[in-house]
Design a protein around this motif. Structure first.
Motif, PDB file in Angstrom:
ATOM      1  N   TYR B  15       0.990  -1.164  -0.024  1.00  0.00           N
ATOM      2  CA  TYR B  15      -0.037  -0.085  -0.036  1.00  0.00           C
ATOM      3  C   TYR B  15       0.766   1.216   0.149  1.00  0.00           C
ATOM      4  O   TYR B  15       1.553   1.607   0.980  1.00  0.00           O
ATOM      5  N   GLN B  19       4.437  -2.377   3.052  1.00  0.00           N
ATOM      6  CA  GLN B  19       4.411  -3.863   2.659  1.00  0.00           C
ATOM      7  C   GLN B  19       3.584  -4.575   3.426  1.00  0.00           C
ATOM      8  O   GLN B  19       3.937  -5.008   4.558  1.00  0.00           O
ATOM      9  N   ALA B  20       2.191  -4.832   2.934  1.00  0.00           N
ATOM     10  CA  ALA B  20       1.088  -5.652   3.673  1.00  0.00           C
ATOM     11  C   ALA B  20       1.572  -7.135   3.416  1.00  0.00           C
ATOM     12  O   ALA B  20       1.019  -7.865   4.578  1.00  0.00           O
ATOM     13  N   THR B  46      -6.099  -8.634   3.846  1.00  0.00           N
ATOM     14  CA  THR B  46      -5.609  -8.226   2.578  1.00  0.00           C
ATOM     15  C   THR B  46      -5.425  -8.964   1.547  1.00  0.00           C
ATOM     16  O   THR B  46      -5.714  -9.165   0.294  1.00  0.00           O
ATOM     17  N   THR B  50      -7.139  -9.989  -2.353  1.00  0.00           N
ATOM     18  CA  THR B  50      -6.517 -10.150  -3.474  1.00  0.00           C
ATOM     19  C   THR B  50      -7.194 -11.125  -4.395  1.00  0.00           C
ATOM     20  O   THR B  50      -6.935 -11.240  -5.714  1.00  0.00           O
ATOM     21  N   ASN B  55      -8.549  -5.167  -3.765  1.00  0.00           N
ATOM     22  CA  ASN B  55      -7.652  -4.346  -3.401  1.00  0.00           C
ATOM     23  C   ASN B  55      -7.276  -3.225  -4.727  1.00  0.00           C
ATOM     24  O   ASN B  55      -6.794  -2.414  -4.422  1.00  0.00           O
ATOM     25  N   ILE B  58      -8.421   0.156  -4.124  1.00  0.00           N
ATOM     26  CA  ILE B  58      -7.316   0.951  -3.156  1.00  0.00           C
ATOM     27  C   ILE B  58      -6.329   1.780  -3.967  1.00  0.00           C
ATOM     28  O   ILE B  58      -5.296   0.965  -4.118  1.00  0.00           O
ATOM     29  N   GLY B  60      -2.777   3.414  -4.923  1.00  0.00           N
ATOM     30  CA  GLY B  60      -1.663   3.156  -4.282  1.00  0.00           C
ATOM     31  C   GLY B  60      -1.196   1.685  -3.898  1.00  0.00           C
ATOM     32  O   GLY B  60      -0.174   1.415  -3.469  1.00  0.00           O
ATOM     33  N   THR B  61      -2.067   0.508  -4.354  1.00  0.00           N
ATOM     34  CA  THR B  61      -1.779  -0.637  -4.088  1.00  0.00           C
ATOM     35  C   THR B  61      -0.940  -1.352  -5.386  1.00  0.00           C
ATOM     36  O   THR B  61      -1.289  -0.955  -6.430  1.00  0.00           O
ATOM     37  N   ARG B  62       0.024  -1.907  -4.823  1.00  0.00           N
ATOM     38  CA  ARG B  62       1.058  -2.540  -6.035  1.00  0.00           C
ATOM     39  C   ARG B  62       1.141  -4.347  -5.641  1.00  0.00           C
ATOM     40  O   ARG B  62       1.300  -4.204  -4.444  1.00  0.00           O
TER      41      ARG B  62
END
Lengths: 220, 252
Positions: B15, B19-20, B46, B50, B55, B58, B60-62
């Motif tokens: 995010y 790093q989640a 999280t 996925t 996600n 949201i 900015g999620t990579r």
């Protein structure tokens, strides 16, 4: 973040204490009944018998407290094994107390008569199983698996002595039929001590279960 | 164990700068219940999100790594998120029925996918409500508002709505945490029945629920998978001390 389960941990600690208390109790009960046997002291034997109900009460306390912890705290993994192992150990210790009582009852049946032979191997056997009891409780306290496995070796010694004792008593019976009553009573004592050792070995097994999650058979 | 349906390979999720999920690799079996457990912020929700690309919404999620469902990468360019979400249904913590009739809630998805035949819709509504163990309670007032149902009934309605589009996978994100114990047990029982037809992945804060309901359990900590095992063995004899500390309530 570490959290403390105060109520639960104090319950587990109480279980622990009760097991240690029961362990001390049976060690002492066996020592007393063996002393009573050596000296054919009926009063001393009666005292051992009179004390036994309090051992049973300790076992009941463990069952009660353990059940309460299971019902209210939903223990899992090692916490659950600790409670299950406590139940099993308490039941072994309770049986060991009964065996000490059985020895004391032999003293009552001897009723003060002189022994046909001085006791040598039976006290040696008793010493070993008492030591085993002590070590089994130590292995529980320290969660020491190696010590628990040692039970198995000690138990082999006990079994060997038991074989020797019965052979000796058989020959005494054959020598003189008047020895039969006392010889068979003494061979019962050998049997009780041998069983006593088996229960100590069971405690070792419970400790291995507590620590590793699997139950070995140490009683072979 | 059943064959693998979801194959997660070296998944990293960020995010923005946080790093989640760290290097998560998991194989989730078909037609079984897999539970994700772990303390708040461990990444379990999280990861669940996925699986149907929730996600994505949201900013900015990579994501790095791969998620294969039935062998296909769900993050591949050609994948349509709508059809993915039809295959991967979701039930949330708070029951969220639409402010429509019970019937229309269940018929919503099928209508969206182009089914207009009244008889066909009636049939879907009935089988979905039956599968969600709600039919007997609502069959006489299907036209009434879904908002009049109890919390537990609403949640089962949401399950009916999710299965009405015939998904392969059902994601449950804390699906019983807002319910009373009886409704919770009903949903847990329902999950046992549903797993014969669907693959269920659930996130739960209630460890005992994971122990009761799931076939496999994954324990997460700080975005990483600490332990993934058959539920029975994870709860009776975990191999990692951190799992032991968590499930015995001495951590987290």
């Amino acid at each position: 973040m570490m959290t403390v389960r105060k109520e639960f941990d104090s319950g587990l600690e109480k279980l622990h204490q009760l097991i240690i208390e029961m362990g001390n109790f049976v060690e002492n009960a066996l020592a007393e009944s063996m002393e009573a046997l050596k000296t054919t002291d009926v009063e001393r034997a009666k005292a051992v018998i009179a004390k036994d109900p309090s051992l049973n009460q300790m076992e009941e306390k463990i069952t009660e407290l353990g059940s309460k912890l299971i019902a209210t705290q939903q223990p899992v993994a090692k916490d659950l094994r600790r409670i299950l192992a406590s139940f099993k150990i308490a039941s072994d210790l309770e049986r060991m107390g009964d065996l000490a009582v059985d020895v004391a009852k032999v003293v009552l049946r001897l009723d003060g008569q002189e022994l046909i032979k001085p006791l040598i191997d039976l006290p040696r056997m008793a010493e070993i199983v008492q030591q085993m009891t002590y070590e089994s409780i130590q292995s529980f306290i320290q969660e020491n698996v190696d010590l628990a496995y040692k039970m198995s070796k000690d138990d082999d010694q006990v079994d060997a002595l038991y074989g020797q004792i019965t052979r000796e008593l058989y020959s005494l019976m054959m020598e003189n039929p008047r020895n039969i009553t006392q010889s068979s009573l003494l061979s019962f004592v050998g049997r009780y001590l041998e069983r006593f050792g088996d229960h100590a070995t069971n405690i070792g097994e419970s400790v291995v279960y507590l620590v590793t999650g699997s139950r070995p058979d140490l009683n072979v | 164990m059943n064959t693998t349906l979801i194959d997660i390979k070296k998944l990293n999720l960020f995010y923005v700068n946080f790093q989640a999920l760290k290097d998560v690799s998991l194989t989730i079996p078909n037609k079984a219940i897999t539970a994700f457990i772990g303390p708040s912020g461990c990444g379990k929700s999280t990861l669940l999100r996925t699986l149907n690309r929730m996600n994505d919404m949201i900013p900015g999620t990579r994501i790095e790594g791969e998620i294969l469902i039935d062998g296909k990468d769900i993050y591949a360019n050609e994948v349509e998120v709508e059809s993915l979400r039809r295959k991967v249904g979701m039930v949330f913590q708070q029951p969220n029925p639409f402010p429509k009739s019970i019937y229309d809630n269940v018929a919503y998805g099928p209508r969206l996918h182009g089914i207009t035949d009244k008889k066909k819709l009636d049939e879907i509504v009935e089988t979905s409500l039956k599968s969600a163990a709600l039919w007997n309670e609502v069959k006489d007032f299907l036209k009434k508002s879904a908002l009049g149902l109890s919390g537990g009934q609403q949640q089962r309605l949401c399950i009916a709505r999710a299965i009405a589009v015939n998904p392969d996978i059902l994601l449950m994100d804390e699906a019983t945490s807002a319910l009373d114990p009886i409704s919770t047990l009903k949903i847990e029982e329902l999950a046992q029945e549903l797993k014969t037809k669907y693959t269920i992945v659930m996130v739960t804060h209630n460890m005992h629920q994971a122990a009761r309901v799931s076939d496999q359990t994954v324990f997460f900590l700080n975005g990483e998978v600490v332990e993934f095992a058959e539920t029975e063995s994870l709860f009776s004899n975990p191999t990692d001390q951190r799992t032991e500390d968590y499930i015995t309530g001495r951590f987290g």
